[in-house]
Motif scaffolding. Structure first.
Motif, short mmCIF file in Angstrom:
data_model
loop_
_atom_site.label_atom_id
_atom_site.label_comp_id
_atom_site.label_asym_id
_atom_site.label_seq_id
_atom_site.Cartn_x
_atom_site.Cartn_y
_atom_site.Cartn_z
N ARG A 115 -39.08 -34.10 -14.21
CA ARG A 115 -38.60 -35.36 -13.65
C ARG A 115 -38.10 -36.29 -14.76
O ARG A 115 -37.08 -36.97 -14.60
CB ARG A 115 -39.71 -36.04 -12.84
N THR A 140 -34.78 -34.98 -15.86
CA THR A 140 -33.77 -35.24 -14.83
C THR A 140 -33.30 -36.68 -14.88
O THR A 140 -32.11 -36.98 -14.80
CB THR A 140 -34.33 -34.91 -13.43
N LEU A 191 -35.32 -26.74 -14.49
CA LEU A 191 -34.04 -27.44 -14.44
C LEU A 191 -32.87 -26.48 -14.59
O LEU A 191 -31.77 -26.75 -14.11
CB LEU A 191 -33.98 -28.52 -15.52
N LEU A 230 -29.20 -27.96 -13.68
CA LEU A 230 -28.99 -29.10 -14.57
C LEU A 230 -28.94 -28.70 -16.04
O LEU A 230 -28.31 -29.39 -16.85
CB LEU A 230 -30.09 -30.14 -14.37
N ALA A 282 -28.15 -28.49 -8.28
CA ALA A 282 -27.96 -29.56 -9.26
C ALA A 282 -27.58 -30.86 -8.56
O ALA A 282 -28.09 -31.93 -8.90
CB ALA A 282 -26.88 -29.17 -10.26
N ALA A 297 -30.61 -32.48 -6.99
CA ALA A 297 -31.43 -33.17 -7.99
C ALA A 297 -30.83 -34.52 -8.34
O ALA A 297 -31.54 -35.52 -8.49
CB ALA A 297 -31.57 -32.31 -9.24
N ARG A 301 -32.14 -38.82 -7.53
CA ARG A 301 -32.29 -39.79 -8.60
C ARG A 301 -31.35 -40.97 -8.44
O ARG A 301 -31.59 -42.03 -9.00
CB ARG A 301 -32.04 -39.10 -9.96
#
Length: 232
Positions: free
Chosen positions: A23, A26, A63, A68, A170, A173, A177
């Motif tokens: 996290r 990210t 990830l 990512l 991706a 994710a 955020r």
């Protein structure tokens, strides 16, 4: 001999630690702190966070599976090169596939076969979001959309969707955020089910347009802003 007191807090499991690190990384990617092409050095991250390299490596693998990061032999992990135009093109392609897949599910009368599984997947997403288990939520989100595409019966749709899977992960994710309210995207999947239940292909298309379109606008605009700031 006096008995040792019970610890105040239970030991943090390694998988939980790797999730927390994932996290953090990210957030750094989405905020632009880590830029496309940057090397994510395990030793540096481990030192900065005060942890061993093992959970950092596990976070990197999470990830990577989410699209990512990319790994290079004998060099470690790097932030995947992705820009606003790439993201916008991906969302446009997703819309072409998923809106028609949703319409086909309705038109072919196949919704009853997957209605309960779709609802169960949403419940999982909401629960995982509440627990802040982002990487697991991403996997379930992908399963939800893939199930609709697969049930459409168009094998070409499914082949393209599977080819884009890591990129779609991706995007998911990034979505979680960019939006302020955790879990909003997870709950918005209920709108897709409601549209599918109407039996109207046009409403199914419209719901998928809205679901993917909202994310497209937010994520692409966010990245364009980061690119503009980087070029200033």
């Amino acid at each position: 001999m006096p008995m040792e007191s019970e610890p105040l807090f239970p030991p943090l499991a390694r998988d939980a630690l790797s999730q927390r690190i994932a996290r953090i990384l990210t957030d750094a990617i989405v905020s632009g702190q880590l830029k496309p092409g940057d090397r994510v050095a395990e030793s540096v991250i481990a030192r900065d966070l005060g942890v061993s390299r093992a959970p950092v490596r596990e976070a990197g693998r999470l990830l990577e599976s989410a699209g990512l990061l990319v790994s290079k032999a004998n060099r470690g992990f790097f932030v995947r090169t992705i820009d606003a135009e790439d993201l916008d093109a991906l969302y446009e392609l997703r819309l072409c596939i998923e809106r028609e897949a949703a319409a086909r599910v309705v038109r072919e009368g196949r919704l009853p076969d997957i209605l309960d599984p779709l609802r169960a997947l949403i419940e999982q997403m909401v629960a995982l979001s509440a627990e802040k288990r982002l990487m697991h939520q991403i996997v379930v989100d992908l399963q939800f959309h893939r199930l609709i595409v697969e049930t459409s019966g168009n094998k070409r749709f499914l082949a393209v969707f599977d080819k884009l899977a890591s990129e779609i992960q991706a995007c998911t994710a990034l979505i979680e955020r960019v939006f302020d309210e955790p879990g909003m995207i997870a709950r918005n999947h209920y709108l897709i089910i409601e549209a599918l239940e109407t039996g109207d292909p046009e409403q199914a298309r419209a719901a998928m347009d809205y679901h993917i379109g909202v994310a497209r606008k937010a994520v692409v605009e966010h990245f364009r802003k980061l690119e503009a700031e980087g070029g200033a």
